[in-house]
Design an enzyme around this catalytic site. Structure first.
Site, short mmCIF file in Angstrom:
data_model
loop_
_atom_site.label_atom_id
_atom_site.label_comp_id
_atom_site.label_asym_id
_atom_site.label_seq_id
_atom_site.Cartn_x
_atom_site.Cartn_y
_atom_site.Cartn_z
N GLU A 89 3.20 8.70 -1.27
CA GLU A 89 3.58 9.04 -0.13
C GLU A 89 2.70 10.22 0.31
OE1 GLU A 89 3.95 8.56 3.00
OE2 GLU A 89 5.79 8.29 3.56
N HIS A 188 3.99 3.32 0.75
CA HIS A 188 4.66 4.03 1.58
C HIS A 188 4.31 3.99 2.96
CE1 HIS A 188 6.55 5.87 -2.12
NE2 HIS A 188 5.11 5.45 -2.42
#
Length: 258
Positions: A89, A188
């Site tokens: 992420e 993500h």
């Protein structure tokens, strides 16, 4: 004409998604709802007859756990899973751990939207005084990266996510696609958005409004040059998908007092 199929998947809901906090590089497992989302995703893909040849994930548990649950639900547990920090992420720096709605009340919804969704704005960097600094940078997984730990990000814009992701995409993922393999990237929200920007040629301004809900598979059909031949497809019940997108967009809004 469509030559390749690529699937992007934002992991199932994590514990901090549920609490509306910036999770980023803090390692969180899936919530109970996130487990269900991943299993439902796998069942949907199985019902539609898809078969994966290789799966790529980040090195964060929620991304890996999602991949495992999807493959289990499809009866494809044997499919290789390859992990890299380059699919992690976005690093939200000093914002990690903070509640989005509370920040919107303090700083305004537009400022929080810029921090969350803009292309080239980097949040304030994390430093050693941050409550999650040691947890992140003392984690053994970050000794396995292809860069020295001290050179890992301390905060990132979406542009910087794409900059660290593209070398891995070009060197590792693209060759698998070009062998004719069906690839799933279980990652993500922002690593998937960065890839979409690259593949679909989305402008810096328009990427702000691209929202991916948790646990919803995105199908991209690509030509021989890995250019999309049709718009991306979010697979599943479209009414539920639109509701899930709205839920993500509402995360950055200030709570209304009752």
């Amino acid at each position: 004409m469509s030559q390749y199929k690529l699937f992007l998947l934002r992991h199932g809901e994590g514990a901090w998604n549920k609490e509306n906090r910036f999770c980023s590089w803090v390692d969180q497992k899936l919530s109970d709802n996130g487990v269900t989302e991943a299993q439902d995703c796998g069942r949907l893909l199985k019902e539609q007859g898809f078969k994966f040849d290789i799966v790529f994930t980040s090195i964060l548990s929620r991304s890996i756990q999602t991949a495992w649950l999807v493959l289990e639900a499809m009866g494809q547990e044997w499919v290789p899973v390859v992990k890299s920090w380059r699919l992690n992420e976005r690093h939200y720096g000093a914002l990690i751990g903070l509640n989005r709605a509370e920040m919107a009340q303090e700083h305004g919804e537009e400022k929080v939207k810029l921090w969350r969704r803009s292309y080239d704005i980097t949040p304030p960097p994390i430093d050693e005084s941050h409550p999650y600094f040691q947890e992140i940078y003392n984690d053994r997984r970050y000794t396995t990266c292809d860069v020295q730990k001290e050179n890992l990000p301390r905060a990132e814009s979406l542009k910087e996510v794409l900059d660290r992701l593209l070398p891995y995409w070009d060197s590792t993922v693209v060759p698998e696609i070009k062998k004719g393999r069906t690839v799933l990237i279980s990652a993500h929200g922002n690593s998937c958005r960065a890839l979409l920007k690259h593949l679909e040629g989305i402008s810096d301004e328009d990427i702000v409004s691209v929202t991916l809900p948790t646990g919803i598979p995105v199908l991209l059909e690509l030509d021989e040059n890995l250019k999309p031949v049709k718009p991306r497809q979010l697979l599943g019940d479209q009414m539920k998908i639109q509701a899930a997108i709205k839920k993500v967009e509402d995360q950055g809004k200030a709570k209304t007092s009752t």
